[in-house]
Design a protein around this motif. Sequence first.
Motif, PDB file in Angstrom:
ATOM      1  N   THR A  62       0.820  -1.213   0.000  1.00  0.00           N
ATOM      2  CA  THR A  62       0.000   0.000   0.000  1.00  0.00           C
ATOM      3  C   THR A  62       0.857   1.267   0.000  1.00  0.00           C
ATOM      4  OG1 THR A  62      -0.109   0.135   2.429  1.00  0.00           O
ATOM      5  CG2 THR A  62      -1.760  -1.228   1.318  1.00  0.00           C
ATOM      6  N   ARG A  63       2.161   1.127   0.164  1.00  0.00           N
ATOM      7  CA  ARG A  63       3.053   2.284   0.249  1.00  0.00           C
ATOM      8  C   ARG A  63       3.494   2.789  -1.114  1.00  0.00           C
ATOM      9  NH1 ARG A  63       5.857   3.006   5.059  1.00  0.00           N
ATOM     10  NH2 ARG A  63       7.724   3.569   3.895  1.00  0.00           N
ATOM     11  N   GLY A  64       3.117   2.085  -2.155  1.00  0.00           N
ATOM     12  CA  GLY A  64       3.545   2.484  -3.493  1.00  0.00           C
ATOM     13  C   GLY A  64       4.204   1.320  -4.205  1.00  0.00           C
ATOM     14  N   ARG A  65       4.845   1.604  -5.292  1.00  0.00           N
ATOM     15  CA  ARG A  65       5.428   0.545  -6.119  1.00  0.00           C
ATOM     16  C   ARG A  65       6.718   0.044  -5.486  1.00  0.00           C
ATOM     17  NH1 ARG A  65       4.368  -1.541 -10.820  1.00  0.00           N
ATOM     18  NH2 ARG A  65       5.987  -2.379 -12.187  1.00  0.00           N
ATOM     19  N   MET A  66       6.659  -1.155  -4.979  1.00  0.00           N
ATOM     20  CA  MET A  66       7.833  -1.791  -4.383  1.00  0.00           C
ATOM     21  C   MET A  66       7.974  -3.198  -4.955  1.00  0.00           C
ATOM     22  SD  MET A  66       7.645  -0.710  -0.351  1.00  0.00           S
ATOM     23  CE  MET A  66       9.353  -1.134  -0.050  1.00  0.00           C
ATOM     24  N   ARG A  67       9.203  -3.624  -5.107  1.00  0.00           N
ATOM     25  CA  ARG A  67       9.450  -4.967  -5.631  1.00  0.00           C
ATOM     26  C   ARG A  67       9.519  -5.916  -4.434  1.00  0.00           C
ATOM     27  NH1 ARG A  67      11.873  -4.299 -10.879  1.00  0.00           N
ATOM     28  NH2 ARG A  67      13.221  -6.113 -10.669  1.00  0.00           N
ATOM     29  N   ILE A  68       8.396  -6.557  -4.162  1.00  0.00           N
ATOM     30  CA  ILE A  68       8.273  -7.425  -2.991  1.00  0.00           C
ATOM     31  C   ILE A  68       8.274  -8.889  -3.427  1.00  0.00           C
ATOM     32  CG2 ILE A  68       6.819  -8.061  -1.022  1.00  0.00           C
ATOM     33  CD1 ILE A  68       5.626  -5.208  -1.208  1.00  0.00           C
ATOM     34  N   ILE A  69       9.142  -9.665  -2.837  1.00  0.00           N
ATOM     35  CA  ILE A  69       9.168 -11.102  -3.119  1.00  0.00           C
ATOM     36  C   ILE A  69       8.878 -11.865  -1.838  1.00  0.00           C
ATOM     37  CG2 ILE A  69      10.583 -13.085  -3.756  1.00  0.00           C
ATOM     38  CD1 ILE A  69      12.084 -11.419  -5.682  1.00  0.00           C
ATOM     39  N   TYR A  70       7.846 -12.690  -1.893  1.00  0.00           N
ATOM     40  CA  TYR A  70       7.584 -13.644  -0.811  1.00  0.00           C
ATOM     41  C   TYR A  70       7.864 -15.038  -1.357  1.00  0.00           C
ATOM     42  CZ  TYR A  70       5.247 -16.987   2.126  1.00  0.00           C
ATOM     43  OH  TYR A  70       4.989 -18.094   2.906  1.00  0.00           O
ATOM     44  N   THR A  71       8.626 -15.816  -0.623  1.00  0.00           N
ATOM     45  CA  THR A  71       8.926 -17.179  -1.051  1.00  0.00           C
ATOM     46  C   THR A  71       9.173 -18.038   0.174  1.00  0.00           C
ATOM     47  OG1 THR A  71      10.267 -18.501  -2.579  1.00  0.00           O
ATOM     48  CG2 THR A  71      11.435 -16.867  -1.251  1.00  0.00           C
ATOM     49  N   THR A  72       9.395 -19.311  -0.052  1.00  0.00           N
ATOM     50  CA  THR A  72       9.776 -20.228   1.020  1.00  0.00           C
ATOM     51  C   THR A  72      11.158 -20.770   0.702  1.00  0.00           C
ATOM     52  OG1 THR A  72       8.878 -22.210  -0.048  1.00  0.00           O
ATOM     53  CG2 THR A  72       7.353 -20.906   1.293  1.00  0.00           C
ATOM     54  N   SER A  73      11.861 -21.265   1.708  1.00  0.00           N
ATOM     55  CA  SER A  73      13.194 -21.796   1.436  1.00  0.00           C
ATOM     56  C   SER A  73      13.116 -23.031   0.543  1.00  0.00           C
ATOM     57  CB  SER A  73      13.913 -22.141   2.742  1.00  0.00           C
ATOM     58  OG  SER A  73      13.236 -23.140   3.450  1.00  0.00           O
ATOM     59  N   GLU A  74      12.001 -23.774   0.651  1.00  0.00           N
ATOM     60  CA  GLU A  74      11.806 -24.935  -0.226  1.00  0.00           C
ATOM     61  C   GLU A  74      11.701 -24.480  -1.681  1.00  0.00           C
ATOM     62  OE1 GLU A  74       8.551 -28.570  -0.896  1.00  0.00           O
ATOM     63  OE2 GLU A  74       8.059 -26.842   0.350  1.00  0.00           O
ATOM     64  N   ARG A  75      10.954 -23.436  -1.910  1.00  0.00           N
ATOM     65  CA  ARG A  75      10.778 -22.902  -3.256  1.00  0.00           C
ATOM     66  C   ARG A  75      12.095 -22.313  -3.777  1.00  0.00           C
ATOM     67  NH1 ARG A  75       5.918 -18.734  -4.897  1.00  0.00           N
ATOM     68  NH2 ARG A  75       6.596 -18.198  -6.988  1.00  0.00           N
ATOM     69  N   PHE A  76      12.815 -21.608  -2.897  1.00  0.00           N
ATOM     70  CA  PHE A  76      14.095 -21.032  -3.290  1.00  0.00           C
ATOM     71  C   PHE A  76      15.071 -22.138  -3.696  1.00  0.00           C
ATOM     72  CE2 PHE A  76      18.363 -19.322  -2.335  1.00  0.00           C
ATOM     73  CZ  PHE A  76      18.326 -18.157  -3.088  1.00  0.00           C
ATOM     74  N   THR A  77      15.073 -23.218  -2.929  1.00  0.00           N
ATOM     75  CA  THR A  77      15.939 -24.359  -3.255  1.00  0.00           C
ATOM     76  C   THR A  77      15.592 -24.937  -4.616  1.00  0.00           C
ATOM     77  OG1 THR A  77      16.228 -24.941  -0.920  1.00  0.00           O
ATOM     78  CG2 THR A  77      16.660 -26.669  -2.539  1.00  0.00           C
ATOM     79  N   ASN A  78      14.299 -25.101  -4.876  1.00  0.00           N
ATOM     80  CA  ASN A  78      13.868 -25.646  -6.170  1.00  0.00           C
ATOM     81  C   ASN A  78      14.268 -24.723  -7.317  1.00  0.00           C
ATOM     82  OD1 ASN A  78      12.701 -27.974  -5.138  1.00  0.00           O
ATOM     83  ND2 ASN A  78      10.719 -26.999  -4.817  1.00  0.00           N
ATOM     84  N   GLU A  79      14.206 -23.422  -7.080  1.00  0.00           N
ATOM     85  CA  GLU A  79      14.608 -22.468  -8.112  1.00  0.00           C
ATOM     86  C   GLU A  79      16.106 -22.552  -8.383  1.00  0.00           C
ATOM     87  OE1 GLU A  79      11.828 -18.631  -8.132  1.00  0.00           O
ATOM     88  OE2 GLU A  79      12.780 -18.974  -6.205  1.00  0.00           O
ATOM     89  N   VAL A  80      16.886 -22.746  -7.323  1.00  0.00           N
ATOM     90  CA  VAL A  80      18.335 -22.885  -7.506  1.00  0.00           C
ATOM     91  C   VAL A  80      18.648 -24.143  -8.315  1.00  0.00           C
ATOM     92  CG1 VAL A  80      20.521 -23.336  -6.319  1.00  0.00           C
ATOM     93  CG2 VAL A  80      18.970 -21.578  -5.444  1.00  0.00           C
ATOM     94  N   VAL A  81      17.983 -25.229  -7.980  1.00  0.00           N
ATOM     95  CA  VAL A  81      18.184 -26.482  -8.716  1.00  0.00           C
ATOM     96  C   VAL A  81      17.822 -26.294 -10.184  1.00  0.00           C
ATOM     97  CG1 VAL A  81      17.375 -28.859  -8.983  1.00  0.00           C
ATOM     98  CG2 VAL A  81      17.838 -27.951  -6.697  1.00  0.00           C
ATOM     99  N   THR A  82      16.670 -25.653 -10.427  1.00  0.00           N
ATOM    100  CA  THR A  82      16.231 -25.393 -11.800  1.00  0.00           C
ATOM    101  C   THR A  82      17.216 -24.472 -12.524  1.00  0.00           C
ATOM    102  OG1 THR A  82      13.903 -25.658 -11.212  1.00  0.00           O
ATOM    103  CG2 THR A  82      14.380 -24.422 -13.216  1.00  0.00           C
ATOM    104  N   GLY A  83      17.679 -23.435 -11.829  1.00  0.00           N
ATOM    105  CA  GLY A  83      18.618 -22.497 -12.432  1.00  0.00           C
ATOM    106  C   GLY A  83      19.922 -23.155 -12.833  1.00  0.00           C
ATOM    107  N   ILE A  84      20.417 -24.036 -11.975  1.00  0.00           N
ATOM    108  CA  ILE A  84      21.651 -24.765 -12.295  1.00  0.00           C
ATOM    109  C   ILE A  84      21.423 -25.701 -13.476  1.00  0.00           C
ATOM    110  CG2 ILE A  84      23.306 -26.475 -11.442  1.00  0.00           C
ATOM    111  CD1 ILE A  84      22.847 -25.305  -8.623  1.00  0.00           C
TER     112      ILE A  84
END
Length: 430
Positions: free
Chosen positions: A156-178
Amino acid sequence: MIKEQLQKKLSIESFENWVVRTKFAGLEGKTLLVATPDRHTAAFIGEEYGPMINVMASGLGLGVDHVEFTSPSAHTTPGLPGSDADGLNEIESPITLNPHFTFDSFVVGACNQFAHAAAQSVAINPSRSYNPLFIYGGVGMGKTHLMHAIGRALMTRGRMRIIYTTSERFTNEVVTGIKHERMPQLRARYRNADVLLIDDIQSLGTKERTQEEFFHTFNELHDAQKQIVISSDCPPKEISGLVERLRSRFEWGLMADIQPPDLETKMAILEKKAEVIGIRLPSDVCTYIAQKAKSNVRELEGALVKLSAYSELTATHITIGMAQQVLKDLLQKLDRRITIDSIQKAVAERFAIKPAQLKEKSNRKEIVVPRQVAMYLVKELTPASLPEIGRAFGGKHHTTVIHSISKIAAAKAGDPDLNKLINSLIDSFQ
């Protein structure tokens, strides 16, 4: 129908974060198309839950044998991240934040007042109050609620780049990225965020490559004075397999714990939830559920949802008799598990004494305190009468039992460590 089955199999967080916003998008032959909010969600669901969803779809008798997940910017995403060359460049859509998880809907009590105040402070002054903010507590205590509340308040404060994630999801993204040689896109996506909210960080323990990536991401965001909020089931020092340099960084800012709710807070949570879903919850039913449910907030909500559904389906008012009938399986299961003997064994183990010592005629503090705690738990968790409790503890008079129970009840109200210990023991019987 598939959503209903998934809701039973997945945790509340997983269902809310990934499944709840999916929609039916059509049929192509024997393929069911499901719309998702963004490309990354489509890819994640396909990889993480795709096989299970395919089995569910096949068993419904609809002539469907495969499910594909679509996103607004792609016709189909069959669950393979490699099919979307730009997916990792996208910042998380705010839609991933649960609209029901706000500060207004969070019930504040002595158990979570500090964490709630810290979260509000971060939402008002991101990166200038506490950075990082590390919120920890047991499963189902409201950590995810506060994380989403921070994110939604900042939106509500304006345009901000907000990311919500879980460590499980972050891990999966790292695996996919590699796997697909797309780590630069992943790094850019996270390191350009204004606010990073990462849930269940304890899952990073033992994952060396993921910890390495998160370490550098943390450093860049912190150096750029971007807000970081982290949640965990336990404090950093208790996360198994966590490298020391990450552990120390997690402790740089403010650590706020959420303790299990007391009876009054549990009742307030039930009343708030009943108000949200639009049902009338009689005070005796509210007290009954709060007393019978243990320290997990989700258990409270689960009992209320079950009661509400029964009331709606049978078109009957909620009464104490109905509650006892509808929730009897849950309560009978609890009663079968918890006995005076099992409580004595659990307390003795926690205080490093023998169960038989709880029955001794001893006034030593190392015996008296565990005995009083055990008596309090027996009264709270079993239907045993005061004379029965007295007999089980070496023939103590019922006035001694009353004194012990009252002393622990009063002491835990002003002693967070004792309150945490008692609720930890209660949780051990789940």
